[in-house]
Write a protein that holds these residues in place. Structure first.
Motif, mmCIF file in Angstrom:
data_model
loop_
_atom_site.group_PDB
_atom_site.id
_atom_site.type_symbol
_atom_site.label_atom_id
_atom_site.label_comp_id
_atom_site.label_asym_id
_atom_site.label_seq_id
_atom_site.Cartn_x
_atom_site.Cartn_y
_atom_site.Cartn_z
ATOM 1 N N ALA A 1 -103.141 23.270 -63.828
ATOM 2 C CA ALA A 1 -103.236 22.828 -62.394
ATOM 3 C C ALA A 1 -103.898 21.836 -61.951
ATOM 4 C CB ALA A 1 -103.109 24.182 -61.442
ATOM 5 N N SER A 2 -105.216 22.003 -62.287
ATOM 6 C CA SER A 2 -106.382 21.117 -61.759
ATOM 7 C C SER A 2 -106.016 19.812 -62.302
ATOM 8 C CB SER A 2 -107.957 21.363 -62.145
ATOM 9 O OG SER A 2 -108.017 22.988 -61.460
ATOM 10 N N ILE A 3 -105.598 19.522 -63.671
ATOM 11 C CA ILE A 3 -105.411 18.362 -64.402
ATOM 12 C C ILE A 3 -104.297 17.587 -63.582
ATOM 13 C CG2 ILE A 3 -104.703 17.409 -66.357
ATOM 14 C CD1 ILE A 3 -106.441 19.013 -67.854
ATOM 15 N N PHE A 4 -103.109 18.467 -63.236
ATOM 16 C CA PHE A 4 -101.881 17.959 -62.665
ATOM 17 C C PHE A 4 -101.870 17.951 -61.171
ATOM 18 C CE2 PHE A 4 -100.531 18.464 -66.864
ATOM 19 C CZ PHE A 4 -99.707 17.465 -67.362
ATOM 20 N N ASP A 5 -103.006 18.417 -60.524
ATOM 21 C CA ASP A 5 -102.991 18.184 -59.176
ATOM 22 C C ASP A 5 -101.832 18.991 -58.443
ATOM 23 O OD1 ASP A 5 -105.264 16.494 -58.844
ATOM 24 O OD2 ASP A 5 -103.944 14.806 -59.257
ATOM 25 N N LEU A 6 -101.959 20.359 -59.342
ATOM 26 C CA LEU A 6 -101.001 21.381 -58.720
ATOM 27 C C LEU A 6 -101.338 22.385 -57.750
ATOM 28 C CD1 LEU A 6 -98.421 21.125 -61.888
ATOM 29 C CD2 LEU A 6 -97.942 20.204 -59.580
ATOM 30 N N PRO A 7 -100.553 23.053 -57.132
ATOM 31 C CA PRO A 7 -101.168 24.602 -56.884
ATOM 32 C C PRO A 7 -101.238 25.385 -58.082
ATOM 33 C CG PRO A 7 -99.045 24.101 -55.694
ATOM 34 C CD PRO A 7 -99.453 22.729 -56.532
ATOM 35 N N LEU A 8 -101.938 26.529 -57.977
ATOM 36 C CA LEU A 8 -102.236 27.354 -59.188
ATOM 37 C C LEU A 8 -100.715 27.955 -59.552
ATOM 38 C CD1 LEU A 8 -104.176 28.856 -61.173
ATOM 39 C CD2 LEU A 8 -104.242 30.664 -59.437
ATOM 40 N N GLU A 9 -100.043 28.354 -58.684
ATOM 41 C CA GLU A 9 -98.877 28.972 -58.957
ATOM 42 C C GLU A 9 -97.753 27.887 -59.581
ATOM 43 O OE1 GLU A 9 -98.809 27.878 -54.830
ATOM 44 O OE2 GLU A 9 -100.026 29.139 -56.083
ATOM 45 N N ALA A 10 -97.880 26.880 -59.361
ATOM 46 C CA ALA A 10 -97.040 25.581 -60.093
ATOM 47 C C ALA A 10 -97.034 25.558 -61.386
ATOM 48 C CB ALA A 10 -96.975 24.504 -59.194
ATOM 49 N N ALA A 11 -98.262 26.021 -62.045
ATOM 50 C CA ALA A 11 -98.747 25.734 -63.324
ATOM 51 C C ALA A 11 -98.107 27.018 -64.172
ATOM 52 C CB ALA A 11 -99.999 25.548 -63.579
ATOM 53 N N PRO A 12 -98.130 26.726 -65.607
ATOM 54 C CA PRO A 12 -97.423 27.972 -66.331
ATOM 55 C C PRO A 12 -98.654 29.045 -66.688
ATOM 56 C CG PRO A 12 -97.561 25.934 -67.640
ATOM 57 C CD PRO A 12 -98.006 25.499 -66.255
ATOM 58 N N HIS A 13 -98.405 30.306 -66.472
ATOM 59 C CA HIS A 13 -99.443 31.237 -66.741
ATOM 60 C C HIS A 13 -99.149 32.063 -68.056
ATOM 61 C CE1 HIS A 13 -102.596 34.044 -66.850
ATOM 62 N NE2 HIS A 13 -102.010 35.121 -65.786
ATOM 63 N N VAL A 14 -99.215 31.497 -69.209
ATOM 64 C CA VAL A 14 -98.840 32.171 -70.293
ATOM 65 C C VAL A 14 -99.346 33.307 -70.821
ATOM 66 C CG1 VAL A 14 -97.672 29.610 -71.250
ATOM 67 C CG2 VAL A 14 -100.128 30.610 -71.775
ATOM 68 N N PHE A 15 -100.438 33.781 -69.943
ATOM 69 C CA PHE A 15 -101.208 35.080 -70.517
ATOM 70 C C PHE A 15 -100.804 36.060 -69.432
ATOM 71 C CE2 PHE A 15 -103.123 31.960 -72.978
ATOM 72 C CZ PHE A 15 -103.159 32.332 -74.154
ATOM 73 N N ALA A 16 -99.824 36.015 -68.529
ATOM 74 C CA ALA A 16 -99.553 36.806 -67.501
ATOM 75 C C ALA A 16 -99.576 38.196 -68.002
ATOM 76 C CB ALA A 16 -98.503 36.397 -66.763
ATOM 77 N N ASN A 17 -98.807 38.272 -69.121
ATOM 78 C CA ASN A 17 -98.382 39.794 -69.740
ATOM 79 C C ASN A 17 -99.539 40.039 -70.798
ATOM 80 O OD1 ASN A 17 -96.146 39.999 -67.926
ATOM 81 N ND2 ASN A 17 -94.937 39.000 -69.485
ATOM 82 N N GLY A 18 -100.570 39.329 -70.935
ATOM 83 C CA GLY A 18 -101.627 39.738 -71.777
ATOM 84 C C GLY A 18 -101.535 39.122 -73.215
ATOM 85 N N GLY A 19 -102.121 39.642 -74.223
ATOM 86 C CA GLY A 19 -102.010 39.300 -75.419
ATOM 87 C C GLY A 19 -102.566 37.862 -76.102
ATOM 88 N N GLY A 20 -102.343 37.730 -77.205
ATOM 89 C CA GLY A 20 -103.085 36.383 -77.772
ATOM 90 C C GLY A 20 -101.817 35.382 -77.946
ATOM 91 N N TRP A 21 -102.078 34.395 -78.786
ATOM 92 C CA TRP A 21 -101.288 33.178 -78.768
ATOM 93 C C TRP A 21 -100.116 33.784 -79.376
ATOM 94 C CZ3 TRP A 21 -100.636 29.217 -76.165
ATOM 95 C CH2 TRP A 21 -101.866 28.360 -75.543
ATOM 96 N N THR A 22 -98.852 33.178 -79.224
ATOM 97 C CA THR A 22 -97.792 33.436 -79.849
ATOM 98 C C THR A 22 -96.703 32.224 -79.739
ATOM 99 O OG1 THR A 22 -96.414 34.077 -77.876
ATOM 100 C CG2 THR A 22 -97.394 35.722 -79.142
ATOM 101 N N ASN A 23 -95.893 32.212 -80.712
ATOM 102 C CA ASN A 23 -95.142 30.849 -80.882
ATOM 103 C C ASN A 23 -94.371 30.597 -79.547
ATOM 104 O OD1 ASN A 23 -95.714 29.951 -83.401
ATOM 105 N ND2 ASN A 23 -94.056 31.005 -84.245
ATOM 106 N N ALA A 24 -93.966 31.791 -78.905
ATOM 107 C CA ALA A 24 -93.201 31.551 -77.535
ATOM 108 C C ALA A 24 -94.211 31.071 -76.333
ATOM 109 C CB ALA A 24 -92.726 33.035 -77.119
ATOM 110 N N LYS A 25 -95.530 31.728 -76.388
ATOM 111 C CA LYS A 25 -96.133 30.849 -75.374
ATOM 112 C C LYS A 25 -96.556 29.463 -75.519
ATOM 113 C CE LYS A 25 -98.603 35.380 -74.596
ATOM 114 N NZ LYS A 25 -99.823 36.132 -74.730
ATOM 115 N N TRP A 26 -96.592 28.970 -76.785
ATOM 116 C CA TRP A 26 -96.851 27.621 -76.983
ATOM 117 C C TRP A 26 -95.441 26.870 -76.797
ATOM 118 C CZ3 TRP A 26 -100.325 24.375 -77.505
ATOM 119 C CH2 TRP A 26 -99.959 22.971 -78.029
#
Length: 143
Positions: A18-43
């Motif tokens: 959000a900071s880099i793209f000058d967006l409000p927080l909620e406009a950027a993806p939150h891929v860890f909202a449901n916890g867990g580590g990296w997955t192909n789906a998150k990437w």
């Protein structure tokens, strides 16, 4: 770049994007909202989000030759560090220096970055130029 602080324990990456793209927080993806580590789906979610904005998202390991080139880059990018408690934390860097930590008071990062996320422009208008044009001309068609 607009400083956007994280609001949860696990949304530092979202705040950096959000900071880099000058967006409000909620406009950027939150891929860890449901916890867990990296997955192909998150990437995939992150790379798809970047493509909708005409960017490619590149993951660079810290020991990669490309990582050294980032120290010369004038653009902002994201680095992931270990924290003092053994977790991971994302910050915004520029020219090899941390320029923004989205954690209030800092997260206690330690050592060198583990890896980097770099948004590379695919072509067309930069977000800043597009915003200025739309201010004068109204909404533009997608590039």
């Amino acid at each position: 770049m607009t400083s956007c602080f994280q609001t949860l324990d696990n949304n530092c990456l979202q705040a950096c994007i959000a900071s880099i793209f000058d967006l409000p927080l909620e406009a950027a993806p939150h891929v860890f909202a449901n916890g867990g580590g990296w997955t192909n789906a998150k990437w995939a979610r992150l790379t798809d989000w970047a493509r909708t904005r005409d960017y490619d998202l590149v993951w660079i390991e810290a020991d990669n030759r490309e990582a050294a080139a980032l120290k010369q880059s004038s653009g902002h990018y994201i680095a992931v560090f270990y924290t003092l408690d053994g977790g991971a934390h994302a910050v915004v860097m520029r020219r090899g220096k941390v320029v923004f930590d989205p954690a209030w008071g800092g997260a206690g990062i330690t050592g060198k970055p583990r890896h980097y996320f770099v948004f590379k422009r695919r072509g067309g208008l930069t977000p800043a130029v597009r915003t200025e044009l739309e201010r004068w001309l109204g909404p533009l068609l997608p590039t």
